[in-house]
Design an enzyme around this catalytic site. Structure first.
Site, short mmCIF file in Angstrom:
data_model
loop_
_atom_site.label_atom_id
_atom_site.label_comp_id
_atom_site.label_asym_id
_atom_site.label_seq_id
_atom_site.Cartn_x
_atom_site.Cartn_y
_atom_site.Cartn_z
N HIS A 44 0.81 -1.22 0.00
CA HIS A 44 0.00 0.00 0.00
C HIS A 44 0.84 1.27 0.00
CE1 HIS A 44 -3.11 -2.94 0.81
NE2 HIS A 44 -3.78 -2.14 0.01
N ARG B 89 -11.13 3.53 -2.32
CA ARG B 89 -10.72 2.63 -1.21
C ARG B 89 -11.17 3.26 0.11
NH1 ARG B 89 -5.82 2.03 -4.73
NH2 ARG B 89 -5.41 -0.21 -4.96
N ARG C 80 -15.86 1.13 -2.99
CA ARG C 80 -15.60 -0.20 -2.46
C ARG C 80 -15.81 -0.19 -0.95
NH1 ARG C 80 -9.70 -2.77 -2.98
NH2 ARG C 80 -9.26 -1.38 -1.25
N GLU D 270 -10.39 -10.94 -6.82
CA GLU D 270 -8.99 -10.89 -6.37
C GLU D 270 -8.57 -12.16 -5.65
OE1 GLU D 270 -8.62 -7.29 -4.03
OE2 GLU D 270 -10.57 -7.58 -3.15
N ASP E 111 -3.94 -8.08 -5.57
CA ASP E 111 -4.12 -9.26 -4.72
C ASP E 111 -4.18 -10.53 -5.55
OD1 ASP E 111 -4.13 -8.56 -1.95
OD2 ASP E 111 -5.86 -7.32 -2.41
N ARG F 35 2.27 -9.93 -1.47
CA ARG F 35 2.50 -8.81 -2.39
C ARG F 35 3.49 -7.79 -1.83
NH1 ARG F 35 -3.44 -5.88 -2.31
NH2 ARG F 35 -2.42 -3.88 -2.57
N CYS G 125 -8.71 -2.99 -12.00
CA CYS G 125 -8.41 -1.83 -11.15
C CYS G 125 -7.11 -1.99 -10.38
CB CYS G 125 -9.56 -1.53 -10.20
SG CYS G 125 -9.84 -2.82 -8.98
C1 PEP Z 1 -6.21 -5.02 -5.84
O1 PEP Z 1 -6.07 -5.95 -5.04
O2 PEP Z 1 -5.78 -5.07 -7.02
C2 PEP Z 1 -6.87 -3.79 -5.42
C3 PEP Z 1 -7.15 -2.84 -6.29
O3 PEP Z 1 -7.15 -3.64 -4.09
P1 PEP Z 1 -6.09 -3.15 -3.00
O4 PEP Z 1 -4.82 -2.82 -3.73
O5 PEP Z 1 -6.69 -1.99 -2.31
O6 PEP Z 1 -5.97 -4.36 -2.13
MG MG Z 2 -7.13 -5.93 -3.13
#
Ligand code: PEP
Ligand code: MG
Length: 571
Positions: free
Chosen positions: A187, A294, A330, A431, A455, A465, A502
Site C-alpha cells: 500500500h 478505497r 468499495r 482478487e 491481490d 505482495r 483496477c
Molecule cells: C487489488 O487488489 O488489485 C486492489 C485494487 O485492491 P487493494 O490494492 O486496495 O488491495
Molecule cells: Mg485488493
C-alpha cells in the site's frame, strides 16, 4: 548505489531524512538529586504540552474537522494526568531518574490497558506509549524525526511506512521515498504512485547504509538509490528529471479526451482514489469517473470509526467531485497489510489469508451496516451515479450475504424515514483464485466485476505482495495470471457484465493491449497515469492486440511473455 524494486516512477533528488525508532538508552537508578530530576520531568511535560498545543492549533487551522487534533488533546491530558505525575514524582523521590520513573509508571498503565477487551481502552495504551516516547525524547535530548515536519526536499528512508503514515506525507516537502520492505503492490507503493512520489522499495539495509542529511538520488523508474553522487551525476539526473517532466507535459494532450483505440473502440479510464476530495482531481486529470474508492482510508488515523453521518458526507463529497460521472465505492477492505487501529482487527498469524475485506465486515455487521446505510444515503442525491463494490469475495454465499445486508440497510433507512437510493448497481472485486474460477456465476449476479490484480497476482502465485524476498515470483506476466484474467473477462463478456481491471497492472503499457484483446470494458488507474494509458490504448487496434495476445498465449514462462510484451510495447 543501492538496488531495490521500482515502485513509483520519477526522479527525486534531495537529502535523506531517516525515520527510525530510536533506541532509548537511559540509566534507571542513578545517584540523583530528586529535586533536580523532578524539575527535569516537569520541564519535559511543559515542553511537550506547549509543542503539542501548537501542533493542535496548526491542525485545526488546516482542517477544522480533523480527528488528529482530538488525539493531540488526549495526549496533553495524559501528560498532565495528576495521578500519573504524582506516581512518577514518588518514584523519583525513591531514587529513580526521571526517565526511569516515567518509564515504569507508563509501562504499568500500558500493560494494564493493553490487555483490556475494550478497544478504546487498548487505544489508550497506544496513546500512553506515544506520550511516553515523546517525553523520553525530550528528557534524553533525542530529536524525533517527524514526517510531518520534514524539511523541503527530503527523501524519506525507513524500514517501512504504514498506510496511515503515508497518508500524512506532504509532497511539497518530500521528494522521494526509499523503503527497506514492501513491493510494487504494497500500500505504501500504491499511495506513492497516487501522490506522484518517486519511490523504491525492498532496499535491504537502506536505513543502515544511509544517514540523515546524505544527498541521494532516487530513480523510481529503475529502482535505484544513488548515494553520494558526484556533480556530473547530479547534473545528469536533474536533466533526466526535466526530460520526464517535459514528457508528462506532452502527455497533457491526452488528458481531456475519450479513450479510443486506433480502430475506434472505447475503453473508459476511471481513477483509483483513497480520499473523497480526490474525486474532483481525478476528473481534472482526465479520468472519466472513479473506478475504485478505497474507503478504508477514511477509517485510518483516528481513534473511533467515522459515523454514518460522516461517511455519508464523505461519499457525497466524492460523488459531487465526480460531477455526475460514475463512482465505484468499495466497501471497507481491512486486514492483510491494512491495519485500522480504531476497529477491532485481531492480529492474525497469516493476515493475508485471514479476516480481510467482506470476511471481516460480515462478522462485524454493525460497522458494515453503518457503511451501507451511509452509501445508500449518499446515493440518494440527484444526478449521482454511485455503484457499490465488495472486496475479497471468494464465494457466491458472501456476495449474497452482502446484498442481504445492503437490503437490510435500505429497510432500516426507510423505517427511519431517511432518503435513500432505490437500487444501486452492485459489483465485486475479483482478487481471489476462487472468485476467478466462479467468475461465470458471479457475473450472473452482479452489475459489474473489477479485477484486483494486486491481490489476485499474489494469491495465484502464493506470494505476499509486500514481501521483497518473493517479489520475483509476484509476476503479472506469468501465464497462470494471464489465463485467469482472460477467463474472468470472457465470463463477463458471456453474460454481458462489464469487467474492469483496477489493480496496478491496468496502467502497464505492456499489458494494456492484452487486456483489450481479452475484452476488458474499462480500466481503473491512478489519476497520474491517465494520459499515458489513454495514449497506449489509442495506438492499438483490436486485431493487433488479438495477434499479440495469441502469441503471448503460446508462451510457457513469465520471462518469455515479458520479453515479447517488452518488445511490442507502444508508448
Ligand atoms: C487489488 O487488489 O488489485 C486492489 C485494487 O485492491 P487493494 O490494492 O486496495 O488491495
Ligand atoms: Mg485488493
Amino acid at each position: 548505489m543501492l538496488q531495490g524494486i521500482a515502485v513509483s516512477d520519477g526522479i527525486g533528488l534531495g537529502k535523506v531524512l531517516l525515520i527510525r525508532a530510536h533506541a532509548l538508552v537511559f540509566n534507571e537508578n542513578r545517584a540523583v538529586d530528586p529535586q533536580h530530576e523532578t524539575g527535569r520531568f516537569t520541564k519535559a511535560v511543559a515542553a511537550f504540552c506547549a509543542n503539542t498545543a501548537s501542533r493542535m492549533r496548526h491542525l485545526q487551522q488546516r482542517s477544522p474537522s480533523s480527528e488528529d487534533s482530538k488525539i493531540l488533546e488526549t495526549h496533553i491530558g495524559i501528560a498532565n494526568d495528576p495521578e500519573m505525575n504524582s506516581q512518577v514524582c514518588e518514584l523519583i523521590e525513591s531514587g529513580l531518574s526521571a526517565e526511569g520513573a516515567l518509564n515504569r509508571v507508563c509501562n504499568m498503565y500500558i500493560a494494564m490497558f493493553s490487555d483490556s477487551h475494550d478497544e478504546l481502552t487498548r487505544l489508550r495504551a497506544e496513546d500512553i506509549r506515544d506520550v511516553r516516547n515523546a517525553l523520553m525524547h525530550l528528557l534524553l535530548g533525542v530529536k524525533d524525526t517527524a514526517i510531518k515536519d520534514a524539511p523541503k526536499g527530503s527523501i524519506l528512508v525507513a524500514e517501512e511506512l504504514s498506510p496511515s503514515a503515508m497518508a500524512d506525507l506532504d509532497t511539497e516537502r518530500i521528494v522521494g521515498l526509499v523503503l527497506e520492505k514492501g513491493g510494487p503492490a504494497s500500500h505504501a507503493s500504491i499511495l506513492a504512485r497516487t501522490m506522484g512520489l518517486p519511490a523504491v522499495c525492498g532496499v535491504r539495509g537502506a536505513a543502515d547504509k544511509l544517514s540523515s542529511g546524505d544527498f541521494v538520488i532516487v530513480d523510481g523508474s529503475r529502482g535505484e538509490v544513488i548515494s553520494s553522487p558526484g556533480e556530473k551525476v547530479i547534473a545528469e539526473y536533474w536533466q533526466k528529471r526535466e526530460a520526464q517532466l517535459e514528457e508528462r507535459r506532452c502527455m497533457e494532450h491526452f488528458r481531456d479526451r475519450h479513450t479510443i483505440s486506433a480502430d475506434g473502440l472505447e475503453y473508459p479510464l476511471y481513477c483509483n482514489i483513497s480520499m473523497p476530495c480526490a474525486a474532483g482531481g481525478a476528473i481534472e486529470s482526465g479520468g472519466e469517473g472513479v473506478g475504485l474508492f478505497r474507503t478504508e482510508y477514511l477509517f485510518m488515523n483516528r481513534s473511533s470509526p467515522p459515523s454514518e453521518e460522516e461517511q455519508a458526507t464523505a461519499y457525497s463529497q466524492a460523488l459531487d467531485g465526480a460531477a455526475g460521472r460514475q463512482v465505484v465505492i468499495r466497501t471497507l477492505d481491512i486486514g492483510g497489510d491494512k491495519n485500522v487501529p480504531c476497529l477491532d482487527v485481531y492480529k492474525e498469524e497469516n493476515p493475508f489469508l485471514g479476516l480481510r475485506g467482506v470476511r471481516w465486515c460480515l462478522q462485524n455487521p454493525d460497522v458494515f451496516l453503518t457503511q451501507l446505510r451511509a452509501l445508500l444515503r449518499a446515493g440518494a442525491g440527484e444526478g449521482r451515479d454511485l455503484r457499490v463494490m465488495f472486496p475479497m469475495i471468494s464465494s457466491l454465499a458472501e456476495l449474497r450475504a452482502c446484498r442481504q445486508l445492503l437490503e437490510k440497510a435500505r429497510e432500516q433507512l426507510i423505517n427511519d424515514g431517511k432518503a435513500c437510493a432505490g437500487s444501486l448497481p452492485v459489483g465485486v472485486m475479483i482478487e481471489t483464485p476462487s472468485a476467478a474460477f466462479i467468475a461465470d456465476h458471479l457475473s450472473r449476479e452482479t452489475a459489474f466485476m473489477s479485477i484486483g490484480t494486486n491481490d489476485l497476482v499474489g494469491y495465484i502465485m502464493a506470494c505476499d505482495r509486500g514481501n521483497p524476498s518473493v517479489s520475483s515470483l509476484y509476476d503479472p506476466f506469468h501465464p497462470a495470471v494471464l489465463r485467469a484474467l482472460r477467463h474472468i473477462i470472457q465470463c463477463g463478456s458471456a453474460t454481458g457484465t462489464p469487467v474492469c481491471v483496477c489493480g496496478e497492472t491496468a496502467s502497464d503499457p505492456r499489458l494494456v493491449p492484452l487486456y483489450m484483446s481479452y475484452g476488458i470494458a474499462s480500466f481503473s488507474i491512478p489519476s497520474g497515469a491517465v494520459p499515458r494509458v489513454r495514449k497506449t490504448v489509442s495506438l492499438w487496434t483490436k486485431a493487433e492486440a488479438d495477434s499479440l495476445s495469441e502469441a503471448a498465449g503460446r508462451l510457457e514462462t513469465a520471462r518469455e511473455v515479458r520479453e515479447l510484451l517488452d518488445s511490442a510495447a507502444r508508448m
